[in-house]
Design an enzyme around this catalytic site. Structure first.
Site, PDB file in Angstrom:
ATOM      1  N   LYS A 491     -43.056 -36.719 -15.411  1.00  0.00           N
ATOM      2  CA  LYS A 491     -42.122 -36.369 -16.480  1.00  0.00           C
ATOM      3  C   LYS A 491     -41.578 -37.629 -17.129  1.00  0.00           C
ATOM      4  O   LYS A 491     -41.728 -38.736 -16.604  1.00  0.00           O
ATOM      5  CB  LYS A 491     -40.971 -35.526 -15.919  1.00  0.00           C
ATOM      6  CG  LYS A 491     -40.134 -36.227 -14.858  1.00  0.00           C
ATOM      7  CD  LYS A 491     -39.057 -35.310 -14.317  1.00  0.00           C
ATOM      8  CE  LYS A 491     -38.213 -36.032 -13.263  1.00  0.00           C
ATOM      9  NZ  LYS A 491     -37.108 -35.190 -12.766  1.00  0.00           N
ATOM     10  N   TYR A 715     -24.837 -62.440 -33.405  1.00  0.00           N
ATOM     11  CA  TYR A 715     -23.832 -61.594 -34.061  1.00  0.00           C
ATOM     12  C   TYR A 715     -22.443 -61.783 -33.454  1.00  0.00           C
ATOM     13  O   TYR A 715     -22.286 -61.961 -32.246  1.00  0.00           O
ATOM     14  CB  TYR A 715     -24.227 -60.120 -33.936  1.00  0.00           C
ATOM     15  CG  TYR A 715     -25.311 -59.692 -34.898  1.00  0.00           C
ATOM     16  CD1 TYR A 715     -25.133 -59.787 -36.274  1.00  0.00           C
ATOM     17  CD2 TYR A 715     -26.506 -59.170 -34.422  1.00  0.00           C
ATOM     18  CE1 TYR A 715     -26.122 -59.390 -37.148  1.00  0.00           C
ATOM     19  CE2 TYR A 715     -27.507 -58.762 -35.293  1.00  0.00           C
ATOM     20  CZ  TYR A 715     -27.306 -58.879 -36.659  1.00  0.00           C
ATOM     21  OH  TYR A 715     -28.281 -58.476 -37.527  1.00  0.00           O
TER      22      TYR A 715
END
Length: 820
Positions: A491, A715
């Site tokens: 999965k 940033y």
């Protein structure tokens, strides 16, 4: 030499039960890897969790008629045309046959062992000597107890030199390999960590490996490996042999020194027979330099003039000891196996191509096969047989020799004199929705073809080591009883590793079930050709029609789902449909609780369209010894509740509760099946050192720059240089799965042996690291997680679990699968 079933029977002291004498050319140990049927002898080898005898009927149906076995099948009268060679031990018989075959040849045989570098030394020696010698060698790294005899079987009169590598993982194994290889010349590369778990220390492992040289005339080794040098010098037998040594530190037959040049080249200066010489190799890493010196020493020990090879050392190729599987253009799958090109490695690569069930069409791009020792007509007739055997749809032949034999190939085909000619004619539209195998000798530079066929992606990739994945699967299998089935969870894109790519290898390995979270994951696998039973753990009403169409089996966890799915099966007129009943034993997630069992039994009895395939539950804390009492209560409750259900039905119902940690820590809770999840990908709370790293997230340094003191980085100016520093920019960011909480020194990346801190905020598509005083260059490889920095370590930094790290790697990161 011609071998017949009677001659082989005499060699291996077998009891012969059969009718017809048959010539044998091929030996087979894996029922899935048939090359030819008419001249093949199958050895039914027994292992801890497999038995070759179980595949005799299937092989007979496929056309195999000759079998080495340890006991006659009970139904052997059903195989009227079979020849059975009955022996005490099939593996011993295989090795003894190879031993006798080896005795038929008198040309020199080089035996190579060591922890690392065996295959590279073998391949580089071949590269340097292929114009002077006809060389037989192991295909890829066939160096095990079965790989060595299969390699020695390839010896023939057309060759005049053999080079075989030998690897061991247990004490006592090398004596058997020595008898098979019978080397005249031996080389030991080094001693390291590989397979250390079965040896008390490095010295014991080195002693075991040196047994390969019990009867050699010459031993080649580096005196700088002190353990190896000490063991040889103190051994009464080995010390009396002709020793050829090399060293960077001490007196030796070959005295060397190294220095790096520009563009990742290395100059190796050496002194031999009072002459000073130099060679340049196109590598700068320590391992490659050592491997090149080993090759240089071997040339000297073989009485070649090393000066004759100076130019060829500069052309030493990277040895990609693996097949790489990548996403290609127009939804193709590309398998790049340009490691070497001969009939045996071609058969191995075609077998891997055959496992790719996601495409109906299969294309082979094949260069001339060099140094085969066979005339072209005979050689390419064998190639046509292989292509027919593996149902190849399209052949692209590149090279003068294969082009001259075009008429032999009866399939869709095209031919080119050179790789450049192919590239001039290349059209993307010709290649779509197909699996493409690239199999080319190095001289043809198939990396150019790989480049145009690959689906372009940015330089951050997730490498998935399929050998490691199979190793981990086998580790967990080794913890199980022989009758215990295994279900593997795939999965969430196989925990971030891929869809059909992982399912294909698991199907090939014969797992009993695959588990997915939602129906669409199961549909994707079915559309990719996966036939293994699939359980959908979170079935939804709107997906029932798809599940029935694609034979997906639902987890039934509530009365609502039970009733709805029963109606859906009835409407589709598909009675007796397998379902899997989920019991809640303490997880308090999905499942029927204890007080619902009686009502569940009644409802199941009335659900005439359904058949209970399994009953299962989920352990909440099997990896945490603080909660072992709770886990034991869960197991006991599951045992009781499942028995209550089973006694009301007259057919067999499988039971399972153990997950990865449960397999390791609660062996008595195996029941009929276990569910393997995170353990397959190399994560364990109790046996981490026994598991292999499957996934490596890596990128590349794209720019290096100097940042003056007091300048900010990234940033929001969160980082400032407290002094003049050097930074590297790496194209991996939070959009790729690099968690932003690793910003500003909290996380580190691994480059060239250095763990360097992330500096500034991680950006969407890139990050910066401080490489001040580190030997780092643009283009260098960067490891985000892998062997060098484990997922477990990263998870601890982020106060999370490895599951989240794996599944956070975004879909835009290209997955590259490789298999040795």
């Amino acid at each position: 030499m011609i071998y017949t079933t009677t001659k082989i029977s005499d060699f291996i002291n077998a009891k012969f039960v059969g009718k017809e004498e048959c010539e044998i050319k091929y030996l087979l140990i894996d029922s899935r890897s048939i090359i030819s049927t008419s001249n093949t002898l199958f050895f039914a080898i027994r292992g801890d969790r497999h038995d070759g005898h179980n595949f005799i009927e299937d092989l007979y149906i496929k056309g195999i008629r000759n079998f080495v076995i340890e006991s006659l099948p009970k139904n052997h009268f059903s195989f009227p045309n079979a020849n059975f060679l009955i022996v005490k031990n099939s593996l011993d018989a295989l090795q003894f046959l190879a031993l006798n075959h080896r005795k038929a040849f008198n040309y020199p045989v080089i035996g190579i062992t060591g922890s690392n570098g065996k295959t590279i030394v073998k391949e580089w020696l071949f590269h340097l000597l292929q114009d002077k010698k006809q060389i037989v060698r192991n295909p890829k790294s066939y160096n095990s107890q079965v790989g060595v005899p299969l390699s020695v079987w390839l010896m023939a009169d057309v060759f005049d030199l053999a080079v075989f590598e030998a690897g061991i993982s247990l004490p006592g194994e090398m004596e058997k390999l020595e008898k098979i290889i019978q080397p005249n010349i031996g080389l030991i590369t080094n001693i390291g960590e590989s397979h250390q778990e079965n040896f008390s220390d490095y010295k014991q492992k080195a002693s075991e490996k040196l047994k390969l040289f019990s009867n050699t005339d010459i031993i080649v080794y580096s005196k700088d490996h002190e353990i190896i040098d000490e063991l040889i010098q103190k051994d009464e037998v080995l010390s009396r042999k002709q020793l050829f040594t090399w060293s960077e530190k001490n007196d030796a037959d070959l005295k060397v020194s190294t220095k790096h040049t520009e563009d990742n080249f290395t100059q190796i200066d050496f002194q031999y027979n009072d002459q000073q010489e130099s060679v340049i190799i196109p590598f700068a890493d320590k391992a490659s330099i050592e491997d090149a010196i080993h090759v240089l020493a071997l040339l000297c020990a073989l009485d070649f003039n090393p000066g004759d090879f100076i130019n060829k050392f500069e052309t030493l190729p990277p040895v990609a000891m693996r097949m790489e599987l990548k996403k290609g253009i127009n939804n193709c799958t590309i398998i790049n196996d340009s490691y070497n090109s001969d009939l045996n490695s071609l058969a191995i690569a075609l077998h891997y191509l055959d496992q790719q069930n996601q495409h109906q069409k299969k294309t082979l791009i094949l260069s001339d096969i060099l140094q085969s020792g066979k005339v072209d007509k005979v050689l390419y007739k064998e190639v046509t047989s292989l292509l027919s055997k593996f149902k190849i749809d399209n052949l692209v032949g590149i090279g003068a020799s294969i082009s001259s034999q075009a008429d032999q190939f009866k399939l869709e085909k095209s031919f080119y004199k050179s790789t450049d000619d192919f590239l001039k004619d290349f059209e993307k539209t010709k290649y779509s929705e197909q699996a493409i195998l690239l199999k080319g000798s190095r001289d043809f530079h198939f990396e150019k073809i790989s480049s145009v066929l690959e689906d372009k992606a940015h330089r951050t990739i997730l490498e998935i080591n399929l050998n490691a994945l199979v190793h981990n699967l086998n580790f967990f299998k080794s913890r199980l009883k022989s009758e215990t089935k295994i279900m593997v969870m795939v999965k969430a894109v196989s925990y971030g590793s891929g869809t059909f790519e992982i399912a294909n290898i698991l199907q090939y390995q014969g797992v009993d079930y695959l588990g997915v979270a939602f129906a669409d994951e199961g549909v994707t696998l079915r559309e990719a050709g996966i036939k293994t039973p699939i359980i959908v753990m979170n079935p939804e009403y709107h997906s029932f029609e798809l599940m029935l169409k694609h034979k997906l089996e639902p987890e039934i966890y509530s009365f609502n789902i039970l009733h709805q799915f029963n109606r859906a099966v009835k409407n589709a007129k598909q009675g007796n449909y397998p379902v899997h009943i989920k019991l809640d034993t303490g997880m308090n997630r999905l499942g029927f609780t204890q007080n619902e069992i009686q009502m569940l039994i009644e409802d199941l009895k009335e659900s005439n369209n359904l058949r209970i395939s399994s009953i299962f539950s989920h352990l909440a804390a099997s990896d945490d010894n603080d909660h072992d009492m709770f886990t034991q209560k869960q197991i006991a409750l599951f045992d009781d509740l499942s028995k209550q259900i089973i006694k009301n039905f007259k057919y067999h119902i499988t039971r399972h509760i153990s997950n990865s940690a449960g397999i390791e820590r609660f062996p008595k809770a195996q029941f009929d099946m276990v569910r393997l999840g995170i353990g397959l990908y190399g994560i364990s709370t109790t046996n981490q050192e026994r598991l292999a790293t499957v996934s490596t997230l890596k990128s590349t340094v794209i720019q290096i720059k100097q940042v003056p003191k007091d300048e900010s980085i990234g940033y929001n100016r969160k980082a400032k240089a407290e002094k003049d520093i050097t930074i590297a920019v790496v194209p991996v960011g939070y959009a790729d799965g690099l968690n932003r909480r690793l910003s500003n020194g909290h996380g580190k990346l691994y480059i060239n042996g250095f763990l360097v801190p992330i500096i500034g905020n991680i950006c969407m598509d890139m990050c910066m690291v401080d490489i001040t005083n580190c030997n780092v260059h643009e283009g260098d490889e960067v490891i985000i997680f892998g062997k060098e920095q484990s997922v477990n370590e990263l998870a601890k930094l982020l106060n999370t679990i490895p599951y989240e790290i794996f599944t956070s790697v975004s879909s835009r990161v290209k997955r590259v699968y490789f298999q040795e």
